[in-house]
Design an enzyme around this catalytic site. Structure first.
Site, short mmCIF file in Angstrom:
data_model
loop_
_atom_site.label_atom_id
_atom_site.label_comp_id
_atom_site.label_asym_id
_atom_site.label_seq_id
_atom_site.Cartn_x
_atom_site.Cartn_y
_atom_site.Cartn_z
N GLY A 173 0.71 -1.20 -0.05
CA GLY A 173 0.09 0.12 -0.10
C GLY A 173 0.89 1.22 0.09
O GLY A 173 1.72 1.39 0.78
N GLU A 196 2.86 -1.04 -4.54
CA GLU A 196 1.56 -0.33 -4.83
C GLU A 196 0.93 -0.64 -6.03
O GLU A 196 1.59 -1.11 -6.87
CB GLU A 196 1.95 1.36 -5.09
CG GLU A 196 0.87 1.96 -5.60
CD GLU A 196 -0.32 2.02 -4.92
OE1 GLU A 196 -1.40 1.97 -5.56
OE2 GLU A 196 -0.40 2.18 -3.69
N GLY A 261 -5.91 0.34 3.30
CA GLY A 261 -7.26 1.02 3.56
C GLY A 261 -7.66 0.77 4.97
O GLY A 261 -7.05 0.24 5.60
N HIS A 435 10.27 37.95 7.14
CA HIS A 435 11.59 37.61 6.15
C HIS A 435 13.04 37.16 7.54
O HIS A 435 12.99 37.88 8.30
CB HIS A 435 12.21 38.64 5.44
CG HIS A 435 13.64 38.10 4.62
ND1 HIS A 435 13.52 37.32 3.75
CD2 HIS A 435 14.86 38.62 5.13
CE1 HIS A 435 14.80 37.29 3.40
NE2 HIS A 435 15.53 38.00 4.14
#
Length: 455
Positions: A173, A196, A261, A435
């Site tokens: 996965g 995958e 899942g 900044h």
């Protein structure tokens, strides 16, 4: 039959705050079959982000030279100590919840698995309780496909209990859970292979995001196998053999993590004894206020299929609390999708992807800025990734954005807030920012919007 004003099934991130809120109005029964705190506290956000932090320290120890720091060789991840630190954090969260519950005389905690006898009657072990208002908050768990049932496998729960580092971790996965565990265990010292079934990682993201994440992981020496449409797994002793597409590719490992899942934990509730509606996957059907079709019964958190995150679960609590109190100002449909992938650098997403915006017919403008063009990112030595904004060409409002790069999980909130305020992107573009920071380059990105991305 013990009577309460309110019953809450599950002590996750929606259930616990709701219990304390409702305790101000009446008696509350809170039911928990496992550890207090639900997924986030026990095997989700708290423990995994503790591991991510340890993995980052390990990475830092191996990358001093590029920053001018001589770090003696020999750094080694100690998984026992990493786990012990995680356990302390988890225990602290659990104990905090338990202490607060025990000190509240309006909340009764029931330990055990609940199931419905009828719409408003619930059984837990030998107890039977009833209330006119019931809140289902049972969460979700990892899906275990049948073909993996005969081999030793790990889930997101089991892998957090390992005290010894896997020699070779194979992950089935290539989405959020698999990628986070893959990178952290590679940094701890394991060999890692991610398998995958599709042609790219996290397919819900835009292709340029998927490709950039794959590159980041591969640069960490994580192997990725795509297009694994057929996966066969066998085990001999401690050795796990994974055959891909009929043997086109064979991979041997010591540990297997399943990350294919999640499924809702509604199957033990015996909802067939009620009139509560749910879909084929087990998600309970709810309206904009988390109400089910049965008066007085709500479904909150992952089990209603309207979100799979701690922040959406907590928002469910907020929606229900306001509804009960009569305000009814919050709704599920008002939510803007936002989430993070906590690899390093992290991915943060808010709103729609480019593909989603295009599919919905929006005319879009894209702003994009690679991290290697951002001064602060270069100074920090963290130039992987990019930031990208998706603007509605007609309204000048953000449709979505992503920041894949250093600080992205924090930076995205500025855009999220602007989207909730329904203000044009020019507010962000024309504002003055500190900044040197990474986020100060978002206005620069927004000065050069294009109909398509600049690669």
């Amino acid at each position: 039959m013990k009577k309460f004003d309110f019953v809450i099934i599950g002590s996750g991130q929606a259930g616990v705050p709701l219990a304390f809120s409702l305790s101000k109005k009446g008696t509350v029964a809170l039911i928990e079959k496992s550890f207090l705190g639900g997924t986030c506290v026990n095997n989700g956000c708290v423990p995994t982000k503790a591991y991510v932090a340890s993995a980052r320290r390990m990475w830092d120890s191996l990358h001093g030279e590029e920053m001018g720091i001589d770090i003696p060789a020999g750094a080694k991840a100690n998984l026992e100590k990493i786990k012990a630190r995680k356990d302390i954090l988890v225990k602290g969260s659990r104990e905090g919840i338990e202490k607060s519950i025990s000190s509240n005389d309006k909340i009764t905690l029931f330990r055990g698995e609940a199931h419905f006898i009828s719409n408003y009657k619930i059984a837990i072990n030998d107890d039977k309780i009833t209330a006119k208002q019931i809140f289902i908050n049972v969460g979700a768990r990892a899906i275990i496909p049948k073909e993996f049932s005969k081999v030793d496998y790990l889930t997101n729960v089991d892998i957090l209990e390992l005290a010894k580092l896997p020699e070779h971790l194979i992950i089935i996965g290539g989405s959020y859970i698999g990628l986070e565990f893959g990178q952290m265990f590679k940094r701890f010292g394991s060999k890692v292979t991610i398998i995958e079934s599709g042609d790219r990682l996290i397919s819900k993201e835009d292709e340029n995001v998927s490709d950039a994440i794959a590159t980041i992981l591969q640069e960490d020496d994580i192997a990725i196998e795509f297009n694994a449409e057929e996966i066969n797994v066998t085990q001999g002793g401690t050795e796990i053999l994974v055959e891909i597409n009929g043997g086109d590719k064979e991979i041997t490992g010591t540990h297997l993590l399943l990350a294919v899942g999640r499924a809702p934990n509604t199957d033990t509730l015996q909802l067939e004894n009620t009139s509560i509606m749910y879909d084929e996957e087990g998600y309970i059907t709810v309206d904009d206020y988390c109400k089910t079709n049965t008066a007085g019964i709500f479904a909150i958190g992952d089990c209603n299929g309207k979100g799979a995150f701690t922040h959406t679960s907590y928002n469910d609590f907020q929606i229900v609390e306001e509804y009960i109190l009569g305000a009814k100002k919050r709704k599920i449909s008002d939510r803007i999708t936002t989430y993070g992938l906590f690899i390093d650098p992290p991915l943060a997403r808010v709103g729609m992807t480019k593909a989603e915006a295009t599919e919905k017919g929006f005319s879009i403008l894209i702003g994009r800025r690679p991290m290697d063009k951002i001064g602060r990112a270069k100074e920090k030595g963290e130039t992987k990734g990019f930031m990208e904004a998706i603007i509605d060409a007609k309204t000048n409002q953000f449709l979505g954005a992503c920041v894949l790069g250093v600080g992205g999980d924090e930076i995205i909130s500025g855009i999220t807030n602007l989207m909730y305020a329904k203000q044009p992107y020019t507010i962000f573009r024309d504002a003055i920012h500190i900044h040197p920071t990474v986020s100060e380059l978002i206005p620069t990105m927004l000065e050069d919007l294009q109909p398509t991305t600049k690669e």
